[in-house]
Design an enzyme around this catalytic site. Structure first.
Site, PDB file in Angstrom:
ATOM      1  CE  LYS A 230      38.435  39.795  45.752  1.00  0.00           C
ATOM      2  NZ  LYS A 230      38.636  39.604  44.310  1.00  0.00           N
TER       3      LYS A 230
ATOM      4  CG  MET B  51      40.285  43.130  41.076  1.00  0.00           C
ATOM      5  SD  MET B  51      40.275  44.892  40.746  1.00  0.00           S
ATOM      6  CE  MET B  51      39.563  45.498  42.263  1.00  0.00           C
ATOM      7  N   GLY B  52      44.115  41.190  42.510  1.00  0.00           N
ATOM      8  CA  GLY B  52      45.078  40.592  43.433  1.00  0.00           C
ATOM      9  C   GLY B  52      44.485  40.235  44.785  1.00  0.00           C
ATOM     10  CG  LEU B  53      42.727  36.722  46.129  1.00  0.00           C
ATOM     11  CD1 LEU B  53      43.699  35.606  46.525  1.00  0.00           C
ATOM     12  CD2 LEU B  53      41.401  36.512  46.858  1.00  0.00           C
TER      13      LEU B  53
ATOM     14  CB  CYS C 111      42.720  33.820  42.186  1.00  0.00           C
ATOM     15  SG  CYS C 111      43.378  35.497  42.081  1.00  0.00           S
TER      16      CYS C 111
ATOM     17  CG  ASN D  90      44.188  38.689  38.359  1.00  0.00           C
ATOM     18  OD1 ASN D  90      44.666  38.365  37.286  1.00  0.00           O
ATOM     19  ND2 ASN D  90      42.944  39.094  38.499  1.00  0.00           N
TER      20      ASN D  90
ATOM     21  CG  ASN E 233      38.037  33.278  38.179  1.00  0.00           C
ATOM     22  OD1 ASN E 233      38.000  34.476  37.909  1.00  0.00           O
ATOM     23  ND2 ASN E 233      38.387  32.828  39.372  1.00  0.00           N
TER      24      ASN E 233
ATOM     25  N   GLY F 218      33.364  39.884  30.609  1.00  0.00           N
ATOM     26  CA  GLY F 218      32.448  40.579  29.704  1.00  0.00           C
ATOM     27  C   GLY F 218      32.290  39.851  28.380  1.00  0.00           C
TER      28      GLY F 218
ATOM     29  N   GLY G 262      29.943  34.497  33.089  1.00  0.00           N
ATOM     30  CA  GLY G 262      30.773  34.959  31.982  1.00  0.00           C
ATOM     31  C   GLY G 262      29.948  35.585  30.887  1.00  0.00           C
ATOM     32  N   GLY G 263      30.083  36.887  30.726  1.00  0.00           N
ATOM     33  CA  GLY G 263      29.491  37.574  29.592  1.00  0.00           C
ATOM     34  C   GLY G 263      28.002  37.820  29.676  1.00  0.00           C
TER      35      GLY G 263
END
Ligand code: RRO
Length: 316
Positions: free
Chosen positions: A50, A76-78, A135, A137, A199, A227, A254-255
């Site tokens: 992570k 999530m905010g890390l 990131c 978020n 990302n 997704g 990605g996906g």
């Protein structure tokens, strides 16, 4: 005569060979040691932790992940255990298992990223940093990869702090001028060996009709999409950077939820392929399934190894 010779999914890059081409996307199944160990014990060919900050973080308030019919939205905010936790895991990791260990770094400041890189360098481990420039978020913090001046400054500093090869996780780009501008910056750094594309697509909004409400709490519902939503954007980013970054490797992300999307990423130029949303929903058993599906697809097409078709996407 049908050809029953086994398909070879192994990947040689970064001076090593890994037993397959699939591993987890950072953020999924990799915050705690038992999750990392479950990925290592699965059919994944490598693992990544992570995104770490210097200090541990709780992350954003819940609900902060939501599954939809087409994928996921997260803010999530890390949340993470802090860099020392993942460094400790990297010190104890059995590199002889043949599965490379990548450490995702996402410092709250450039100086924090440099501190983590210098500490990792001093530890002298074979773990490879993937520095997260994307990131979406953390409220109030823009994605570094969308700021070309800040990215230039960061990469120059990474080169000073870290003596080996490294990679960066990029946000998705949506304009050919931006692909070109970013590639020009990345190409100035020979030890930048790989870029991971992409990302999540930042700051999407999922709306629930029944409740007439957003799906996640942080940022009034805005979050990164993963997704099925992101597959074409991910493929475009893999393809464009594959063409624009000769000598560097592209990691597709990605996906990917079956062997078919893994095949598409490799056809677009990916050296290896990460699995995020699908891993979140299915767990580490996804790796064996996707690898088997990819092998079956390759067999049906008469390909024996990934080099037989990597990057060979045809245009019309
Ligand atoms: O933790 C997150 O909210 C997060 C991160 Br650091 C990232 O890079 N990408 C993402 O979708 N979520």
């Amino acid at each position: 005569m049908p050809d029953f010779s086994p398909v070879d999914l192994s990947v040689t890059w970064l001076g090593r060979t890994m037993p397959g081409c699939l591993y987890n996307a950072s953020g999924v199944w990799c915050r705690e040691e038992d999750e990392l160990e479950a990925v290592r014990a699965s059919a994944a060919a490598a693992l990544i932790s992570k995104s770490a900050t210097l200090a541990p973080r709780e992350g954003n308030p819940e609900p902060r992940y939501h599954r939809t019919a087409l994928g996921s939205i997260n803010s999530m905010g890390l949340p993470n255990r802090g860099f020392a936790y993942y460094l400790d895991y990297a010190r104890r990791y059995d590199y002889a298992c043949g599965k490379p260990l990548f450490l995702s770094l996402s410092g709250m400041t450039l100086e924090d990223n440099l501190t983590m890189l210098r500490t990792l360098a001093a530890a002298g481990l074979p773990a490879i940093p993937e520095i997260n420039l994307s990131c979406p978020n953390v409220p109030g913090k823009p994605q570094l990869g969308y700021d070309f001046v800040a990215t230039t400054e960061a990469l120059n500093a990474f080169d000073q702090a870290w003596p080996g090869r490294y990679g960066v996780k990029l946000p998705p780009y949506f304009d050919q001028a931006h692909f070109a501008a970013m590639a020009e910056i990345l190409n100035r750094h020979p030890r930048l060996a790989f870029v991971t594309c992409i990302n999540s697509i930042g700051n999407g909004l999922v709306v629930d009709i029944d409740s007439e409400a957003v799906a996640i709490k942080p940022k009034d519902g805005l979050g990164g999409l993963g997704g099925d939503y992101v597959l074409p954007t991910a493929l475009a980013n893999v393809r464009e950077f594959y063409r624009l970054l000769p000598g560097k490797d592209i990691v597709g992300c990605g996906g990917v939820r079956s062997g078919r999307e893994a095949f598409m990423h490799i056809l677009a130029g990916a050296r290896a392929v990460q699995v995020g949303t699908c891993l979140y929903h299915e767990g580490p058993a996804a790796f064996a399934r996707i690898a088997a599906e990819l092998a079956e697809l390759m067999q049906a097409k008469g390909y024996r190894k990934l080099d037989d078709f990597r990057g060979r996407l045809r245009t019309l």
